[in-house]
Design a protein around this motif. Structure first.
Motif, PDB file in Angstrom:
ATOM      1  N   ARG A 159      22.777 -13.050 -11.626  1.00 33.45           N
ATOM      2  CA  ARG A 159      21.168 -12.812 -11.296  1.00 33.45           C
ATOM      3  C   ARG A 159      20.610 -13.585 -10.573  1.00 33.45           C
ATOM      4  NH1 ARG A 159      16.980 -12.103 -16.489  1.00 33.45           N
ATOM      5  NH2 ARG A 159      15.100 -11.104 -15.277  1.00 33.45           N
ATOM      6  N   MET A 160      20.739 -14.909 -10.616  1.00 33.67           N
ATOM      7  CA  MET A 160      20.247 -15.869  -9.552  1.00 33.67           C
ATOM      8  C   MET A 160      21.114 -16.887  -9.156  1.00 33.67           C
ATOM      9  SD  MET A 160      16.690 -16.711 -11.889  1.00 33.67           S
ATOM     10  CE  MET A 160      17.557 -16.969 -13.445  1.00 33.67           C
ATOM     11  N   PRO A 161      21.994 -16.340  -8.080  1.00 29.77           N
ATOM     12  CA  PRO A 161      22.987 -17.051  -7.459  1.00 29.77           C
ATOM     13  C   PRO A 161      22.744 -18.495  -6.898  1.00 29.77           C
ATOM     14  CG  PRO A 161      22.637 -14.972  -6.237  1.00 29.77           C
ATOM     15  CD  PRO A 161      21.930 -15.164  -7.478  1.00 29.77           C
ATOM     16  N   TRP A 162      21.445 -18.564  -6.206  1.00 24.01           N
ATOM     17  CA  TRP A 162      21.107 -19.612  -5.442  1.00 24.01           C
ATOM     18  C   TRP A 162      20.701 -20.862  -6.582  1.00 24.01           C
ATOM     19  CZ3 TRP A 162      23.294 -20.634  -0.936  1.00 24.01           C
ATOM     20  CH2 TRP A 162      23.408 -19.426  -0.298  1.00 24.01           C
ATOM     21  N   ILE A 163      20.007 -20.443  -7.443  1.00 24.59           N
ATOM     22  CA  ILE A 163      19.307 -21.135  -8.434  1.00 24.59           C
ATOM     23  C   ILE A 163      20.635 -21.656  -9.152  1.00 24.59           C
ATOM     24  CG2 ILE A 163      17.899 -21.584 -10.537  1.00 24.59           C
ATOM     25  CD1 ILE A 163      16.118 -19.430  -9.369  1.00 24.59           C
ATOM     26  N   ALA A 164      21.598 -20.974  -9.491  1.00 25.89           N
ATOM     27  CA  ALA A 164      22.761 -21.401 -10.232  1.00 25.89           C
ATOM     28  C   ALA A 164      23.582 -22.291  -9.475  1.00 25.89           C
ATOM     29  CB  ALA A 164      23.596 -19.929 -10.574  1.00 25.89           C
ATOM     30  N   LEU A 165      23.572 -22.053  -8.151  1.00 25.73           N
ATOM     31  CA  LEU A 165      24.348 -23.109  -7.024  1.00 25.73           C
ATOM     32  C   LEU A 165      23.697 -24.476  -7.319  1.00 25.73           C
ATOM     33  CD1 LEU A 165      26.378 -23.836  -5.005  1.00 25.73           C
ATOM     34  CD2 LEU A 165      24.865 -22.892  -3.307  1.00 25.73           C
ATOM     35  N   ALA A 166      22.328 -24.263  -7.248  1.00 23.66           N
ATOM     36  CA  ALA A 166      21.654 -25.685  -7.418  1.00 23.66           C
ATOM     37  C   ALA A 166      21.806 -26.331  -8.767  1.00 23.66           C
ATOM     38  CB  ALA A 166      20.118 -25.379  -6.977  1.00 23.66           C
ATOM     39  N   VAL A 167      21.795 -25.631  -9.711  1.00 17.33           N
ATOM     40  CA  VAL A 167      22.113 -26.287 -11.002  1.00 17.33           C
ATOM     41  C   VAL A 167      23.448 -26.876 -11.144  1.00 17.33           C
ATOM     42  CG1 VAL A 167      22.298 -25.745 -13.404  1.00 17.33           C
ATOM     43  CG2 VAL A 167      20.394 -24.719 -12.197  1.00 17.33           C
ATOM     44  N   SER A 168      24.487 -26.138 -10.846  1.00 19.21           N
ATOM     45  CA  SER A 168      25.864 -26.672 -10.811  1.00 19.21           C
ATOM     46  C   SER A 168      26.074 -27.713  -9.947  1.00 19.21           C
ATOM     47  CB  SER A 168      26.624 -25.616 -10.437  1.00 19.21           C
ATOM     48  OG  SER A 168      27.895 -25.710 -10.149  1.00 19.21           O
ATOM     49  N   ALA A 169      25.347 -27.855  -8.617  1.00 19.81           N
ATOM     50  CA  ALA A 169      25.522 -29.183  -7.872  1.00 19.81           C
ATOM     51  C   ALA A 169      24.818 -30.297  -8.404  1.00 19.81           C
ATOM     52  CB  ALA A 169      24.862 -28.726  -6.553  1.00 19.81           C
ATOM     53  N   ALA A 170      23.636 -30.216  -9.213  1.00 15.83           N
ATOM     54  CA  ALA A 170      23.137 -30.906  -9.788  1.00 15.83           C
ATOM     55  C   ALA A 170      23.828 -31.668 -10.942  1.00 15.83           C
ATOM     56  CB  ALA A 170      21.743 -30.638 -10.227  1.00 15.83           C
ATOM     57  N   ILE A 171      24.505 -30.933 -11.721  1.00 16.69           N
ATOM     58  CA  ILE A 171      25.401 -31.210 -12.732  1.00 16.69           C
ATOM     59  C   ILE A 171      26.464 -32.102 -12.248  1.00 16.69           C
ATOM     60  CG2 ILE A 171      26.777 -30.378 -14.576  1.00 16.69           C
ATOM     61  CD1 ILE A 171      25.129 -28.050 -15.173  1.00 16.69           C
ATOM     62  N   TRP A 172      27.000 -31.445 -11.262  1.00 20.77           N
ATOM     63  CA  TRP A 172      28.140 -32.275 -10.585  1.00 20.77           C
ATOM     64  C   TRP A 172      27.618 -33.682 -10.082  1.00 20.77           C
ATOM     65  CZ3 TRP A 172      28.147 -33.667  -5.309  1.00 20.77           C
ATOM     66  CH2 TRP A 172      29.612 -34.238  -4.865  1.00 20.77           C
ATOM     67  N   TRP A 173      26.710 -33.600  -9.481  1.00 19.96           N
ATOM     68  CA  TRP A 173      25.902 -35.284  -8.951  1.00 19.96           C
ATOM     69  C   TRP A 173      25.933 -35.962 -10.063  1.00 19.96           C
ATOM     70  CZ3 TRP A 173      25.153 -36.950  -4.326  1.00 19.96           C
ATOM     71  CH2 TRP A 173      24.342 -38.072  -4.108  1.00 19.96           C
ATOM     72  N   PHE A 174      25.591 -35.616 -11.362  1.00 22.26           N
ATOM     73  CA  PHE A 174      25.266 -36.672 -12.598  1.00 22.26           C
ATOM     74  C   PHE A 174      26.650 -36.559 -13.549  1.00 22.26           C
ATOM     75  CE2 PHE A 174      21.092 -36.032 -11.166  1.00 22.26           C
ATOM     76  CZ  PHE A 174      20.446 -36.942 -10.944  1.00 22.26           C
ATOM     77  N   ALA A 175      27.947 -35.862 -12.805  1.00 23.31           N
ATOM     78  CA  ALA A 175      28.935 -35.836 -13.614  1.00 23.31           C
ATOM     79  C   ALA A 175      29.457 -36.924 -14.501  1.00 23.31           C
ATOM     80  CB  ALA A 175      30.332 -35.214 -12.796  1.00 23.31           C
ATOM     81  N   ASP A 176      29.594 -38.158 -13.614  1.00 27.53           N
ATOM     82  CA  ASP A 176      30.045 -39.369 -14.611  1.00 27.53           C
ATOM     83  C   ASP A 176      29.154 -39.761 -15.764  1.00 27.53           C
ATOM     84  OD1 ASP A 176      32.343 -39.584 -12.785  1.00 27.53           O
ATOM     85  OD2 ASP A 176      31.258 -40.946 -11.429  1.00 27.53           O
ATOM     86  N   PRO A 177      27.813 -39.962 -15.518  1.00 24.28           N
ATOM     87  CA  PRO A 177      27.174 -40.310 -16.882  1.00 24.28           C
ATOM     88  C   PRO A 177      27.217 -38.995 -17.828  1.00 24.28           C
ATOM     89  CG  PRO A 177      25.569 -39.687 -14.888  1.00 24.28           C
ATOM     90  CD  PRO A 177      27.094 -39.869 -14.353  1.00 24.28           C
ATOM     91  N   LEU A 178      27.268 -37.757 -17.400  1.00 27.31           N
ATOM     92  CA  LEU A 178      27.437 -36.956 -18.488  1.00 27.31           C
ATOM     93  C   LEU A 178      28.524 -36.817 -19.245  1.00 27.31           C
ATOM     94  CD1 LEU A 178      25.579 -33.875 -16.363  1.00 27.31           C
ATOM     95  CD2 LEU A 178      24.765 -35.165 -18.421  1.00 27.31           C
ATOM     96  N   ASN A 179      29.867 -37.126 -18.420  1.00 31.15           N
ATOM     97  CA  ASN A 179      30.912 -37.166 -19.007  1.00 31.15           C
ATOM     98  C   ASN A 179      31.262 -38.276 -19.890  1.00 31.15           C
ATOM     99  OD1 ASN A 179      33.738 -36.219 -19.469  1.00 31.15           O
ATOM    100  ND2 ASN A 179      34.536 -37.800 -18.059  1.00 31.15           N
ATOM    101  N   ALA A 180      30.484 -39.381 -19.711  1.00 33.18           N
ATOM    102  CA  ALA A 180      30.592 -40.704 -20.745  1.00 33.18           C
ATOM    103  C   ALA A 180      29.879 -40.359 -22.088  1.00 33.18           C
ATOM    104  CB  ALA A 180      29.796 -41.602 -20.019  1.00 33.18           C
ATOM    105  N   LEU A 181      29.115 -39.122 -22.099  1.00 32.50           N
ATOM    106  CA  LEU A 181      28.627 -38.967 -23.444  1.00 32.50           C
ATOM    107  C   LEU A 181      29.438 -38.118 -24.214  1.00 32.50           C
ATOM    108  CD1 LEU A 181      25.354 -37.602 -21.957  1.00 32.50           C
ATOM    109  CD2 LEU A 181      25.812 -39.860 -23.088  1.00 32.50           C
ATOM    110  N   ILE A 182      30.680 -37.801 -23.793  1.00 32.29           N
ATOM    111  CA  ILE A 182      31.544 -36.828 -24.680  1.00 32.29           C
ATOM    112  C   ILE A 182      32.476 -38.010 -25.188  1.00 32.29           C
ATOM    113  CG2 ILE A 182      33.446 -35.178 -24.712  1.00 32.29           C
ATOM    114  CD1 ILE A 182      32.377 -34.352 -22.186  1.00 32.29           C
TER     115      ILE A 182
END
Length: 378
Positions: A159-182
Motif C-alpha cells: 500500500r505504501m512502498p516508500w514509507i515501508a522502505l523508510a521504516v525498514s531502513a530506520a529499523i536496519w539503522w538501529f538494528a544492534d540496540p534493538l537486537n540486544a533487547l532479545i
C-alpha cells in the motif's frame, strides 16, 4: 503459479554453498560464493526467499483475497518454526550418533548431542521458544521471525512502498540496540542473525517479487548505468575478499579498503554486504538473464533446481549432510595428495547425495502411494 526454474537453481546453489561452507576443512568450500564477494549464500537465500514471498503474495491476494494470503503465510511461519524444532532434534541426534561411531566433528557444538539425551524436554523447549538456536540452524530462526511478520508487513509494503522502505531502513539503522533487547542464550546480545538488520534485505526481495512488473521497465531505461555500477561494486567486493585471503602480501590494500568500508559485519547485515548482493541481483536478473536461463536447463542446473524446490526439507538435509561431511573429512589423514583427493571425493559425493535425496523427495508422489499400498498403510 508457474515456477521460475532459474530461481530454483539459485536457491539450490545457495543451499549447496551453505552445506560446503559449514564443513571447516572441506575442499570445495574454497570456491563457494563467499570466496569471490563480501556476501555469502545466506544473503542469497534470504533475498530469494523474500522474492518468492512477494511473488506468491501478489498471486494469492489477486485470486483469493488478502485474508487467504495472510492465513497462508501464518501457516508458513508455523511450518518453518516446526522445521526449526525438528531440525534441531535431528541435528542433535545425528551428532550424537556420529560421536557414538567415534566420528568426531566440529561443524556443530558437541553439547547438543549431550543435551538431547540428558535434558530432552529442556532442549526442545529452549529451541521452540527460540531462546536457543543451534548453530547451522541460525538462519532458519531468522526466517521464522521474518515470515511471521509477513501478514502485517506485506500489505503495508504494497500500500505504501516508500514509507515501508523508510521504516525498514530506520529499523536496519538501529538494528544492534534493538537486537540486544532479545533474550537469548548466546554470550553476545540477541540473535546471531540480527532480524532487525536482515529484514531490510528480506523485504527488498519481497518488493522485487511484488513490484517487478512495474519497476523493471523503469530500471531498464537506465540499464547500462546500473550494469556498470553493479559491475564496479562487485569488482570492489572481489578486491576486498582477495585482500583478506592473501594476508600479509595484500595488507596495505586491505588497510586502504577498510578505511573506505569500515568493518564489514555479516550478522547485522552491513551496508557493504547489502549493496553487493543487490548489485549481483541486477546483473543476474538483466544482463546475465539468458546465460542463467541456459544454465537452468542443463543437467547440473536441473539438479540444483531439484534441491532448491525442496524448501525446508532441503535445508534440513543440507545441515545434516554438512555435519556428516565434516565428520568424514576428519577421518582422512592430513597432508599429501591423498588428503586433497579424498576431501574432493567427499564433497562431490555429498553434493550428489544432496541432489538424490531432494529429487527423491520432490518425486514422492510417484513412489510413496505404491509403497504405502504395498505396506498396507492406507
Amino acid at each position: 503459479m508457474r515456477r521460475i526454474v532459474a530461481l530454483d537453481m539459485l536457491r539450490g546453489y545457495a543451499l549447496v554453498c551453505i552445506m560446503l561452507d559449514h564443513m571447516p576443512i572441506g575442499l570445495l568450500r574454497n570456491i563457494t560464493l563467499t570466496n569471490f564477494t563480501v556476501f555469502d549464500a545466506a544473503e542469497l537465500f534470504v533475498l530469494l526467499s523474500g522474492f518468492l514471498v512477494g511473488m506468491v503474495w501478489v498471486k494469492v491476494e489477486a485470486r483469493q483475497g488478502r485474508r487467504v494470503a495472510q492465513l497462508r503465510f501464518l501457516r508458513r511461519a508455523a511450518q518453518v518454526w516446526l522445521a526449526l524444532i525438528a531440525g534441531a532434534v535431528l541435528l542433535a541426534l545425528f551428532s550424537a550418533l556420529l560421536f557414538r561411531l567415534h566420528m568426531n566433528h566440529t561443524a556443530v557444538w558437541f553439547q547438543y548431542a549431550r543435551w538431547i539425551f540428558e535434558h530432552p524436554i529442556g532442549y526442545v523447549a529452549t529451541v521452540a521458544l527460540m531462546w536457543m538456536q543451534p548453530n547451522l540452524l541460525d538462519v532458519l530462526a531468522l526466517y521464522v521471525l521474518l515470515i511471521a511478520t509477513v501478514p502485517v508487513t506485506v500489505p503495508f509494503l504494497l500500500r505504501m512502498p516508500w514509507i515501508a522502505l523508510a521504516v525498514s531502513a530506520a529499523i536496519w539503522w538501529f538494528a544492534d540496540p534493538l537486537n540486544a533487547l532479545i533474550p537469548n542464550q548466546r554470550p553476545g546480545p540477541g540473535l546471531l542473525f540480527n532480524p532487525f538488520g536482515w529484514q531490510l534485505l528480506f523485504f527488498a526481495g519481497v518488493a522485487m517479487g511484488a513490484f517487478r512488473d512495474r519497476i523493471m521497465p523503469v530500471l531498464r531505461r537506465h540499464g547500462r548505468l546500473l550494469t556498470a555500477v553493479s559491475t564496479g561494486i562487485l569488482l570492489f567486493s572481489l578486491a576486498i575478499v582477495l585482500s583478506w585471503k592473501f594476508g600479509p602480501a595484500t595488507k596495505g590494500l586491505s588497510v586502504f579498503l577498510s578505511q573506505i568500508t569500515g568493518g564489514i559485519d555479516k550478522w547485522s547485515l552491513d551496508f557493504v554486504r547489502l549493496i553487493a548482493i543487490l548489485a549481483a541481483s541486477w546483473l543476474v536478473a538483466v544482463p546475465l538473464a539468458r546465460p542463467f536461463a541456459w544454465m537452468a536447463g542443463t543437467k547440473p542446473g536441473e539438479a540444483l533446481a531439484d534441491i532448491g524446490r525442496g524448501g525446508l526439507f532441503s535445508f534440513i538435509i543440507c545441515v545434516l549432510l554438512s555435519i556428516w561431511g565434516d565428520a568424514l573429512d576428519m577421518t582422512v589423514p592430513q597432508g599429501g595428495a591423498v588428503w586433497f583427493w579424498m576431501r574432493l571425493a567427499i564433497d562431490l559425493w555429498l553434493i550428489v547425495t544432496f541432489w538424490a535425496i531432494a529429487a527423491l523427495w520432490m518425486r514422492r508422489d510417484r513412489w510413496l502411494p505404491p509403497l504405502r499400498a504395498r505396506l498396507r498403510l492406507d
